[in-house]
Scaffold this motif. Structure first.
Motif, PDB file in Angstrom:
ATOM      1  N   GLU A   1       0.831  -1.210   0.000  1.00  0.00           N
ATOM      2  CA  GLU A   1       0.000   0.000   0.000  1.00  0.00           C
ATOM      3  C   GLU A   1       0.864   1.258   0.000  1.00  0.00           C
ATOM      4  N   ARG A   2       1.894   1.255   0.826  1.00  0.00           N
ATOM      5  CA  ARG A   2       2.788   2.426   0.891  1.00  0.00           C
ATOM      6  C   ARG A   2       3.555   2.603  -0.415  1.00  0.00           C
ATOM      7  N   LEU A   3       4.032   1.497  -0.978  1.00  0.00           N
ATOM      8  CA  LEU A   3       4.778   1.582  -2.231  1.00  0.00           C
ATOM      9  C   LEU A   3       3.906   2.130  -3.359  1.00  0.00           C
ATOM     10  N   GLU A   4       2.663   1.647  -3.443  1.00  0.00           N
ATOM     11  CA  GLU A   4       1.774   2.130  -4.501  1.00  0.00           C
ATOM     12  C   GLU A   4       1.438   3.601  -4.309  1.00  0.00           C
ATOM     13  N   THR A   5       1.239   4.015  -3.047  1.00  0.00           N
ATOM     14  CA  THR A   5       0.937   5.425  -2.784  1.00  0.00           C
ATOM     15  C   THR A   5       2.113   6.313  -3.156  1.00  0.00           C
ATOM     16  N   GLU A   6       3.307   5.923  -2.708  1.00  0.00           N
ATOM     17  CA  GLU A   6       4.486   6.726  -3.016  1.00  0.00           C
ATOM     18  C   GLU A   6       4.788   6.726  -4.505  1.00  0.00           C
ATOM     19  N   ARG A   7       4.586   5.590  -5.151  1.00  0.00           N
ATOM     20  CA  ARG A   7       4.823   5.535  -6.592  1.00  0.00           C
ATOM     21  C   ARG A   7       3.848   6.444  -7.329  1.00  0.00           C
ATOM     22  N   GLY A   8       2.584   6.456  -6.878  1.00  0.00           N
ATOM     23  CA  GLY A   8       1.609   7.341  -7.500  1.00  0.00           C
ATOM     24  C   GLY A   8       1.995   8.803  -7.352  1.00  0.00           C
TER      25      GLY A   8
ATOM     26  N   SER B   1       5.075  10.052  -6.827  1.00  0.00           N
ATOM     27  CA  SER B   1       6.271  10.351  -7.619  1.00  0.00           C
ATOM     28  C   SER B   1       5.955  10.381  -9.107  1.00  0.00           C
ATOM     29  N   ASN B   2       5.049   9.495  -9.555  1.00  0.00           N
ATOM     30  CA  ASN B   2       4.656   9.508 -10.971  1.00  0.00           C
ATOM     31  C   ASN B   2       3.952  10.808 -11.332  1.00  0.00           C
ATOM     32  N   ALA B   3       3.077  11.267 -10.428  1.00  0.00           N
ATOM     33  CA  ALA B   3       2.373  12.520 -10.687  1.00  0.00           C
ATOM     34  C   ALA B   3       3.356  13.675 -10.828  1.00  0.00           C
ATOM     35  N   LYS B   4       4.343  13.721  -9.935  1.00  0.00           N
ATOM     36  CA  LYS B   4       5.340  14.792 -10.013  1.00  0.00           C
ATOM     37  C   LYS B   4       6.174  14.668 -11.283  1.00  0.00           C
ATOM     38  N   ALA B   5       6.568  13.434 -11.620  1.00  0.00           N
ATOM     39  CA  ALA B   5       7.396  13.236 -12.814  1.00  0.00           C
ATOM     40  C   ALA B   5       6.652  13.608 -14.085  1.00  0.00           C
ATOM     41  N   LEU B   6       5.376  13.197 -14.181  1.00  0.00           N
ATOM     42  CA  LEU B   6       4.598  13.514 -15.375  1.00  0.00           C
ATOM     43  C   LEU B   6       4.308  15.007 -15.471  1.00  0.00           C
ATOM     44  N   ALA B   7       4.064  15.650 -14.313  1.00  0.00           N
ATOM     45  CA  ALA B   7       3.851  17.097 -14.329  1.00  0.00           C
ATOM     46  C   ALA B   7       5.121  17.815 -14.792  1.00  0.00           C
TER      47      ALA B   7
ATOM     48  N   ILE C   1       4.549   1.814 -23.848  1.00  0.00           N
ATOM     49  CA  ILE C   1       3.387   1.207 -23.184  1.00  0.00           C
ATOM     50  C   ILE C   1       3.477   1.406 -21.677  1.00  0.00           C
ATOM     51  N   ARG C   2       4.677   1.280 -21.125  1.00  0.00           N
ATOM     52  CA  ARG C   2       4.824   1.522 -19.683  1.00  0.00           C
ATOM     53  C   ARG C   2       4.470   2.963 -19.336  1.00  0.00           C
ATOM     54  N   GLY C   3       4.842   3.892 -20.210  1.00  0.00           N
ATOM     55  CA  GLY C   3       4.472   5.282 -19.980  1.00  0.00           C
ATOM     56  C   GLY C   3       2.962   5.474 -20.003  1.00  0.00           C
ATOM     57  N   MET C   4       2.282   4.772 -20.918  1.00  0.00           N
ATOM     58  CA  MET C   4       0.823   4.853 -20.946  1.00  0.00           C
ATOM     59  C   MET C   4       0.222   4.303 -19.659  1.00  0.00           C
ATOM     60  N   ARG C   5       0.782   3.220 -19.147  1.00  0.00           N
ATOM     61  CA  ARG C   5       0.271   2.650 -17.893  1.00  0.00           C
ATOM     62  C   ARG C   5       0.469   3.627 -16.735  1.00  0.00           C
ATOM     63  N   GLU C   6       1.623   4.288 -16.702  1.00  0.00           N
ATOM     64  CA  GLU C   6       1.871   5.258 -15.645  1.00  0.00           C
ATOM     65  C   GLU C   6       0.834   6.375 -15.695  1.00  0.00           C
ATOM     66  N   ARG C   7       0.537   6.858 -16.876  1.00  0.00           N
ATOM     67  CA  ARG C   7      -0.455   7.929 -17.008  1.00  0.00           C
ATOM     68  C   ARG C   7      -1.846   7.436 -16.604  1.00  0.00           C
ATOM     69  N   ALA C   8      -2.172   6.208 -16.973  1.00  0.00           N
ATOM     70  CA  ALA C   8      -3.486   5.666 -16.603  1.00  0.00           C
ATOM     71  C   ALA C   8      -3.629   5.569 -15.090  1.00  0.00           C
ATOM     72  N   LEU C   9      -2.587   5.114 -14.409  1.00  0.00           N
ATOM     73  CA  LEU C   9      -2.639   5.013 -12.956  1.00  0.00           C
ATOM     74  C   LEU C   9      -2.832   6.375 -12.316  1.00  0.00           C
ATOM     75  N   LEU C  10      -2.302   7.402 -12.939  1.00  0.00           N
ATOM     76  CA  LEU C  10      -2.372   8.750 -12.377  1.00  0.00           C
ATOM     77  C   LEU C  10      -3.803   9.223 -12.210  1.00  0.00           C
ATOM     78  N   ILE C  11      -4.713   8.794 -13.087  1.00  0.00           N
ATOM     79  CA  ILE C  11      -6.109   9.241 -13.007  1.00  0.00           C
ATOM     80  C   ILE C  11      -7.048   8.103 -12.609  1.00  0.00           C
ATOM     81  N   GLY C  12      -6.499   6.982 -12.160  1.00  0.00           N
ATOM     82  CA  GLY C  12      -7.329   5.858 -11.741  1.00  0.00           C
ATOM     83  C   GLY C  12      -7.991   5.128 -12.887  1.00  0.00           C
ATOM     84  N   ALA C  13      -7.402   5.194 -14.075  1.00  0.00           N
ATOM     85  CA  ALA C  13      -7.954   4.515 -15.250  1.00  0.00           C
ATOM     86  C   ALA C  13      -7.310   3.142 -15.418  1.00  0.00           C
ATOM     87  N   GLU C  14      -7.907   2.344 -16.282  1.00  0.00           N
ATOM     88  CA  GLU C  14      -7.402   0.995 -16.564  1.00  0.00           C
ATOM     89  C   GLU C  14      -6.967   0.921 -18.027  1.00  0.00           C
ATOM     90  N   LEU C  15      -5.734   0.486 -18.235  1.00  0.00           N
ATOM     91  CA  LEU C  15      -5.200   0.357 -19.584  1.00  0.00           C
ATOM     92  C   LEU C  15      -4.977  -1.113 -19.911  1.00  0.00           C
TER      93      LEU C  15
END
Length: 322
Positions: free
Chosen positions: A111-118, A120-126, A288-302
């Motif tokens: 849970e902590r890893l997924e939260t922190e990854r989310g 960090s991904n948001a900051k990286a994509l921004a 494709i991994r980049g698309m998955r990262e973006r999908a996770l950012l908004i709670g979408a499923e790819l």
């Protein structure tokens, strides 16, 4: 190295059973041979009792160990297959004592890893989008304006150039004009101004037109009256569509692509299907991994898989409940 040893060795359950079985065999043999506990000459009835007792102890021990260590086996399998790009997998907190605490701790760690990854991904994509806007602005303001000035200067020079040099001057003008068009195209891809100015459907239409102009036929279908998704979700949908079309043109050598954006129940679904070479069992690349990262950012499923004759990309964006 250590992980290889664990994977190739005997499972923990069978190692414990083997050790306990050996202990029970030694204890039973000692009991059978020791005159203080069994008759000096082991009788057949005594041997049968000892064998039956040994089997009963081994079976009971195996059942108890199986019940106690089964959560550990599930935990090991989950640890081998966990993928933070596909979050949500958790292990049932079965068992008791230390095993239950271990499972609970592992789930909390996930849970902590997924939260922190989310985060960090948001900051990286921004940061990535900000850098894209900066580069696009510099291309438009610096290089674009410079090339425009060069074209104007060449046009002014054309009246005073001898007829023999007119052809060479026209070639230079065409090269400069083509370079300016390419710079503007790159700037548009980096910063989709039409998305900010006219909305998602117009941006997808412009994207389809751009790829169609480069030799790949893009057929676009969008549902009328789609709900407002917000700036962040629209940007993710646009980037996923852009990456899927780029992969179809660059890697799959597709000739035709079907692009659709439609509402399906409580979600909006972006679908990109091409007639290219398909995945052919290849591992997912950075796109494709980049698309998955973006999908996770908004709670979408790819989902990315093999379509009818090529690759099929689906992005399911849930609508916010009101």
């Amino acid at each position: 190295m250590e992980g290889d040893v664990v994977k190739s060795g005997m499972p923990l359950y069978w190692r414990v059973c083997l050790i306990n079985g050996l202990v029970f065999v030694v204890g039973t043999a000692a009991l059978a041979l020791a005159p203080v506990t069994v008759s000096a000459t082991v009788l057949v009835s005594e041997a049968v009792v000892l064998v039956v007792g040994l089997l009963g102890i081994v079976v009971l021990n195996s059942v108890l160990l199986r019940t106690s260590l089964a959560p550990l086996d599930r935990l090991i399998r989950l640890m081998d297959t966990v993928d933070l790009q596909r979050p949500g997998r958790r292990l049932p907190e079965a068992g008791s004592g230390a095993v239950r605490q271990l499972v609970r701790g592992f789930n909390a760690m996930l849970e902590r890893l997924e939260t922190e990854r989310g985060r960090s991904n948001a900051k990286a994509l921004a940061a990535q989008e900000a850098e894209r806007r900066r580069i696009a602005r510099e291309l438009h303001d610096e290089i674009g304006q410079g090339l425009t000035a060069v074209l104007l200067a060449l046009k002014q020079l054309s009246s005073g150039v001898p007829p023999a040099a007119q052809k060479d001057l026209q070639e230079v003008q065409e090269t400069a004009r083509a370079t300016l068009d390419e710079v503007r195209s790159v700037a548009r891809r980096l910063r989709p101004g039409v998305l900010e100015d006219l909305g998602l459907q117009s941006a997808l239409a412009a994207l389809a037109t751009e790829f169609s102009e480069h030799g790949m036929h893009v057929r676009r279908i969008t549902s009328p009256g789609l709900p407002a998704l917000g700036e962040e979700r629209e940007l993710v949908i646009y980037r996923v569509a852009q990456e899927a079309l780029t992969n179809a043109a660059r890697h799959a050598q597709a000739r035709s692509v079907h692009l659709s954006l439609q509402r399906q129940g409580p979600a909006v679904v972006l679908a990109v299907d091409d007639d290219g070479t398909g995945l052919r069992g290849a591992e997912e690349g950075t796109g494709i991994r980049g698309m998955r990262e973006r999908a996770l950012l908004i709670g979408a499923e790819l989902t990315v898989g093999q379509g009818g004759s090529g690759t099929s990309v689906r992005l399911t964006v849930p609508l916010e409940s009101r």
